[in-house]
Design an enzyme around this catalytic site. Sequence first.
Site, PDB file in Angstrom:
ATOM      1  N   CYS A   1      -7.263  -1.790   7.941  1.00 15.26           N
ATOM      2  CA  CYS A   1      -6.119  -1.926   7.318  1.00 15.26           C
ATOM      3  C   CYS A   1      -5.535  -0.598   7.053  1.00 15.26           C
ATOM      4  CB  CYS A   1      -5.883  -2.824   6.236  1.00 15.26           C
ATOM      5  SG  CYS A   1      -6.311  -4.864   6.374  1.00 15.26           S
TER       6      CYS A   1
ATOM      7  N   HIS B   1      -1.243  -5.960   1.850  1.00 17.93           N
ATOM      8  CA  HIS B   1      -2.356  -6.482   1.741  1.00 17.93           C
ATOM      9  C   HIS B   1      -2.085  -8.019   1.160  1.00 17.93           C
ATOM     10  CE1 HIS B   1      -5.955  -3.677   2.515  1.00 17.93           C
ATOM     11  NE2 HIS B   1      -6.261  -4.519   3.115  1.00 17.93           N
TER      12      HIS B   1
ATOM     13  N   GLU C   1       0.840  -1.300  -0.095  1.00 18.86           N
ATOM     14  CA  GLU C   1      -0.062   0.139  -0.016  1.00 18.86           C
ATOM     15  C   GLU C   1       1.007   1.221   0.041  1.00 18.86           C
ATOM     16  OE1 GLU C   1      -3.042  -0.135  -0.398  1.00 18.86           O
ATOM     17  OE2 GLU C   1      -3.473  -2.343  -0.126  1.00 18.86           O
TER      18      GLU C   1
HETATM   19  N1  PCA Z   1      -8.461  -7.006   6.369  1.00 15.36           N
HETATM   20  C1  PCA Z   1      -9.392  -6.039   6.579  1.00 15.36           C
HETATM   21  C2  PCA Z   1      -9.340  -5.610   8.002  1.00 15.36           C
HETATM   22  C3  PCA Z   1      -8.713  -6.954   8.363  1.00 15.36           C
HETATM   23  C4  PCA Z   1      -8.030  -7.453   7.537  1.00 15.36           C
HETATM   24  O1  PCA Z   1      -7.147  -8.358   7.700  1.00 15.36           O
HETATM   25  C5  PCA Z   1      -8.989  -4.589   5.605  1.00 15.36           C
HETATM   26  O2  PCA Z   1      -8.499  -4.894   4.542  1.00 15.36           O
HETATM   27  O3  PCA Z   1      -9.179  -3.684   6.038  1.00 15.36           O
END
Ligand code: PCA
Length: 221
Positions: free
Chosen positions: A145, A170, A79
């Site tokens: 996240c 992610h 990200e």
């Molecule tokens: N993914 C979510 C919140 C917790 C996770 O593992 C997200 O992409 O925000």
Amino acid sequence: MTLLLTGYEPFGDHDRNPSAELARRLDGETVADREVVGEVLPVEFDRAGDEMAALLAEHDPDAVVATGLAAGRAAVSVERVGVNVADCAGIPDNAEEVPRNERILTDEAAPAAYFATLPVVEVVAELLDAGVPARVSNTAGTHLCNNILYRTRAQLEAEDRDNVPMGFVHLPLTPEGAAEKARDGEATSGGGVEPSLPLDVQADAIRRTFEVTVGEPEVSS
Ligand code: PCA
């Protein structure tokens, strides 16, 4: 010298979260001459940021990589930015909180966004060279996240620890997670299955993310 790796616990309709499994798996490993501290954060808007702040104070890490699950994404997504928005987008957190269109930091002076301070482009280039499907992502969404990326960057800046590289990665589903979800779906009738990446490959991606971020260990002569 430590490297802080966080994952998130399962949430929503996911019974497992590869990010939590990775944090547990890499905990205690040596990467780039440093010890990885792997911790699992709660998927709760009220608690995740505070728990991260406590981990920063306790471990004083050389770099911080927070991770979470992005089911449906085919690649490891590094990200670029966290925005000052908390919106659960229809998925309550694990304390049943459902923020809609809220600010994370309500102070007028709070910036709209913080950039990750990981070398995101270099990390993605390294992962691609290593044969790992990866990309820079320009949105971490507005759930937990994004929240931990924004809040941790704000925290480090407030403490004048901007020199500590921090970012968010992610992760796709694992094959086991994708199969589990497909069992509840229409795959046996010809329906689709979500993309996935084995946990071993995800673990390798996280090690490489740290290595690119803090540099390879010096080779002593
Ligand atoms: N993914 C979510 C919140 C917790 C996770 O593992 C997200 O992409 O925000």
